[in-house]
Design a protein around this motif. Sequence first.
Motif, PDB file in Angstrom:
ATOM      1  N   UNK A 147       0.818  -1.220   0.000  1.00  0.00           N
ATOM      2  CA  UNK A 147       0.000   0.000   0.000  1.00  0.00           C
ATOM      3  C   UNK A 147       0.852   1.271   0.000  1.00  0.00           C
ATOM      4  N   UNK A 148       2.169   1.124  -0.169  1.00  0.00           N
ATOM      5  CA  UNK A 148       3.075   2.264  -0.091  1.00  0.00           C
ATOM      6  C   UNK A 148       3.493   2.730  -1.479  1.00  0.00           C
ATOM      7  N   UNK A 149       3.258   3.994  -1.848  1.00  0.00           N
ATOM      8  CA  UNK A 149       3.741   4.498  -3.141  1.00  0.00           C
ATOM      9  C   UNK A 149       5.269   4.542  -3.142  1.00  0.00           C
ATOM     10  N   UNK A 150       5.884   3.951  -4.169  1.00  0.00           N
ATOM     11  CA  UNK A 150       7.349   3.885  -4.189  1.00  0.00           C
ATOM     12  C   UNK A 150       7.967   4.419  -5.485  1.00  0.00           C
ATOM     13  N   UNK A 151       7.198   4.460  -6.579  1.00  0.00           N
ATOM     14  CA  UNK A 151       7.710   4.967  -7.860  1.00  0.00           C
ATOM     15  C   UNK A 151       6.607   5.772  -8.540  1.00  0.00           C
ATOM     16  N   UNK A 152       6.979   6.915  -9.091  1.00  0.00           N
ATOM     17  CA  UNK A 152       6.082   7.626  -9.983  1.00  0.00           C
ATOM     18  C   UNK A 152       6.719   7.599 -11.364  1.00  0.00           C
ATOM     19  N   UNK A 153       5.999   7.078 -12.340  1.00  0.00           N
ATOM     20  CA  UNK A 153       6.559   6.802 -13.660  1.00  0.00           C
ATOM     21  C   UNK A 153       5.868   7.648 -14.726  1.00  0.00           C
ATOM     22  N   UNK A 154       6.681   8.271 -15.587  1.00  0.00           N
ATOM     23  CA  UNK A 154       6.163   9.000 -16.754  1.00  0.00           C
ATOM     24  C   UNK A 154       6.945   8.525 -17.974  1.00  0.00           C
ATOM     25  N   UNK A 216      13.280  12.675  -3.908  1.00  0.00           N
ATOM     26  CA  UNK A 216      13.277  11.378  -4.563  1.00  0.00           C
ATOM     27  C   UNK A 216      14.490  11.287  -5.478  1.00  0.00           C
ATOM     28  N   UNK A 217      14.793  10.059  -5.920  1.00  0.00           N
ATOM     29  CA  UNK A 217      15.818   9.848  -6.926  1.00  0.00           C
ATOM     30  C   UNK A 217      15.139   9.806  -8.287  1.00  0.00           C
ATOM     31  N   UNK A 237      10.592   8.404 -10.754  1.00  0.00           N
ATOM     32  CA  UNK A 237      10.878   8.998  -9.444  1.00  0.00           C
ATOM     33  C   UNK A 237      10.813   7.907  -8.386  1.00  0.00           C
ATOM     34  N   UNK A 238      11.928   7.627  -7.736  1.00  0.00           N
ATOM     35  CA  UNK A 238      12.008   6.561  -6.732  1.00  0.00           C
ATOM     36  C   UNK A 238      12.089   7.165  -5.330  1.00  0.00           C
ATOM     37  N   UNK A 239      11.307   6.619  -4.412  1.00  0.00           N
ATOM     38  CA  UNK A 239      11.389   7.051  -3.018  1.00  0.00           C
ATOM     39  C   UNK A 239      12.521   6.307  -2.317  1.00  0.00           C
ATOM     40  N   UNK A 240      12.736   6.628  -1.042  1.00  0.00           N
ATOM     41  CA  UNK A 240      13.804   5.962  -0.290  1.00  0.00           C
ATOM     42  C   UNK A 240      13.426   4.558   0.170  1.00  0.00           C
ATOM     43  N   UNK A 241      12.336   4.024  -0.391  1.00  0.00           N
ATOM     44  CA  UNK A 241      11.999   2.612  -0.182  1.00  0.00           C
ATOM     45  C   UNK A 241      13.119   1.719  -0.715  1.00  0.00           C
TER      46      UNK A 241
END
Length: 251
Positions: A147-154, A216-217, A237-241
């Motif tokens: 349930x944790x957002x970890x990547x936003x992709x475009x 984010x990275x 966009x990657x989170x620190x997950x």
Amino acid sequence: MKDPALASSSRLGGAVISDRVVASLLEELSNGRYAQADRLPAEVDLATELGVSRTVIRDALSEMERAGYVERVRGIGTVVNRAVLGLRSRLDQKLEYYPLIRSFGSYPHADGIQVMLLRADEEMAHALALEVGEEVICIKKRILADTTPVIYSIDYLPRSLFGNRDYTRIDLTGDIFEILEQECHQQISSNVAHLKASCGDDSIRAAMRLAPGEAMLLLDEVCFNRLCRPVMRSLSYYTNFFDFSILRKLL
């Protein structure tokens, strides 16, 4: 012992067999008969055990050496690099969201998917070798681990890749590499990535539930097909997950 999966794939050609051998050897190095080994057997012995030719073994070991899993040292043999074998999220290798998230023990899925048609601006046209104003399909989605957002992709794909077909009738919500292969007959062979820290815009920050000041990275990538032509630009966009690593081979 001959691997039946390798034997049954012999009709598919050397490249396929070599890939299967690499996968088989990596599994054996991690969990099988070579799990405690610091060196692999000689090529002739591996060929006999796996039921393939020495040429296939040689190709497979070359691929494993390029990836850093082993080093072939004259007079010593094929030495195993256990530190590299233990790396699970390498930025110097192909990153696929779902297998990457599964490697962290989580269930991957996507939501918030948006597909829109844009016109290439000067920057996008340069990245994708297009004329300014040419049509580009933009696919946005959020990737979650459980349930944790970890990547936003475009992802940006030239509209021309789909020919005269109505792209709105094509399912563009799945794995982007599969879409390129199945719908556009494009196989990604390499990419050029730029890494930077990014806070993202307000909509991305809200979607990713970021804390104030949390960055984010960002991987800004242009992907090329086997003819060295750009076929996709991707902003991930990657989170620190994630805990990423990079192997730098110096020899």
